[in-house]
Design an enzyme around this catalytic site. Structure first.
Site, PDB file in Angstrom:
ATOM      1  CG  HIS A  21       2.270   3.441   3.409  1.00 14.53           C
ATOM      2  ND1 HIS A  21       3.430   3.067   3.916  1.00 14.53           N
ATOM      3  CD2 HIS A  21       1.701   4.385   4.406  1.00 14.53           C
ATOM      4  CE1 HIS A  21       3.476   3.658   5.020  1.00 14.53           C
ATOM      5  NE2 HIS A  21       2.777   4.079   5.292  1.00 14.53           N
ATOM      6  CB  SER A  95       6.792   0.241  -1.508  1.00 16.09           C
ATOM      7  OG  SER A  95       6.442  -1.129  -1.375  1.00 16.09           O
ATOM      8  CG  ASP A 132       7.790  -3.916   9.146  1.00 11.38           C
ATOM      9  OD1 ASP A 132       7.759  -3.494  10.373  1.00 11.38           O
ATOM     10  OD2 ASP A 132       7.008  -4.543   8.743  1.00 11.38           O
ATOM     11  CD  GLU A 194      -0.280   5.197  12.342  1.00  4.45           C
ATOM     12  OE1 GLU A 194      -1.509   5.370  11.542  1.00  4.45           O
ATOM     13  OE2 GLU A 194       0.552   4.565  12.109  1.00  4.45           O
ATOM     14  CG  ASP A 273      -1.243   6.487   6.146  1.00  4.77           C
ATOM     15  OD1 ASP A 273      -0.114   6.017   5.813  1.00  4.77           O
ATOM     16  OD2 ASP A 273      -1.731   6.017   7.133  1.00  4.77           O
ATOM     17  CG  ASP A 274      -2.425   3.193   3.639  1.00  8.56           C
ATOM     18  OD1 ASP A 274      -1.489   2.933   3.311  1.00  8.56           O
ATOM     19  OD2 ASP A 274      -2.377   3.366   5.226  1.00  8.56           O
TER      20      ASP A 274
END
Length: 331
Positions: A21, A95, A132, A194, A273-274
């Site tokens: 992301h 994103s 989202d 998740e 992931d992040d």
């Protein structure tokens, strides 16, 4: 082999990253010269932070990123530089388009695409437009329509990513929006299960949408009905170990589902992931897999070679195979 030597070898190893992301890959250092008022800088969450604190950090990153197109461009370029320095040769960056006082969703997408074009590195970069599912149907459809538009007009946009808090999602809306994407022939990566399996949400997504890849799937047992469907279709799973441990989706690395699915011969790929938020890198994820699960460097090479079949840009597979093989020889 000393830890430093192992890290150096793994950093040079050419890698494929499919779950990253943009907002979560921003390091605090990236933001230092983008704000005049240093009080706007968020505090990096510690290892004992709650999931809410991580989300608040990423929200602050989003606010700084979208203050201007210049900020967004600089952030994209710095994130790309980080990944290439870590040995990534193919990156799918995801994103959700932002609409703010300073930019429209279209301008947000165009800025990311121009930043990718301006990037001077050798890494292949592609963009997934995120949707989202906790947002309104109108906003979700808007992102889906943008994804349909840009996948047909730009070779850099290769699919969509379903993300967001599925506890707050309206399944009917989610299925409607993803059907728009599927009917348009878009590749779909779905965040799924998740932190908890909600069968009424997970099962219809797997059954009706048939995603091309699954993000996390942390708590889907391979032996459950959902797990059997995943195994039958051999849907690749994007595994983000540090993210799952720090966000408390799993308690320890040893309990992570990466090993369970890998031992079954199922397609799995380590991802970050992040990376900025969770203070990790793909090299670090590879180190953890070697330490906790006994993977060898050769195992990691094979994982990346297999992942060529799971990327969303079919047109670069042959070239990517050559890059990987050449890089493996050099490493």
């Amino acid at each position: 082999m000393l830890k430093e030597e192992k890290s150096a070898i793994l950093r040079k190893l050419p890698k494929i990253e499919l779950h990253a992301h943009l907002g979560g890959c921003v390091r605090l250092e990236h933001l230092q010269d983008l704000v005049e008022d240093k009080s706007e800088l968020p505090s990096l969450p510690g290892t004992d932070a709650s999931p809410l604190e991580y989300f608040e950090f990423m929200a602050a990153v989003g606010r700084i990123s979208t203050k201007s197109t210049s900020n967004l461009q600089q952030i994209v370029l710095r994130v790309l530089e980080d990944f290439e320095a870590d040995g990534v040769v193919y990156l799918e960056l995801r994103s959700s388009p932002k609409h703010t006082d300073t930019m429209s969703k279209t301008l947000y997408i165009e800025t990311i695409l121009q930043s990718i074009r301006d990037y001077q590195g050798a890494m292949i970069v592609r963009y997934l437009i995120s949707i989202d599912e906790a947002k309104s149907l109108t906003e979700m459809l808007e992102n889906a329509e943008l994804a349909v538009k840009y996948t047909s007009s730009s070779p850099l946009v290769v699919g969509v990513d379903l993300c967001g808090n599925y506890y707050s999602a309206n399944l009917t809306n989610t299925l409607q929006v993803l059907k728009v994407c599927k009917d348009a022939g878009l590749k779909i990566a779905c965040h799924i299960a998740e932190h908890a399996v909600i069968s009424s949400h997970t099962s219809p997504l797997l059954r009706d949408i048939q995603p091309d890849r699954l993000g996390h799937a942390t708590v889907i047992s391979p032996h459950s009905e959902d797990g059997k469907l995943v195994r039958t279709r051999r849907t690749p799973i994007e595994c983000c170990m540090t993210s799952n441990v720090l966000s408390r989706a799993v308690r320890t690395y040893e309990e992570h589902h990466f090993k369970t699915w890998r031992d079954l011969g199922h397609p799995v790929l380590l991802c970050t992931d992040d990376s900025g938020t969770f203070g990790t890198s793909l090299t670090r994820e590879y180190e953890i897999a070697m330490e906790k699960f006994g993977l060898s460097v050769d195992d990691l090479r094979k994982m990346n070679l297999q992942a060529i079949d799971w990327i969303f840009d079919d047109t670069v597979r042959t070239d990517l195979l050559s890059v990987l093989k050449e890089g493996f020889t050099a490493a």
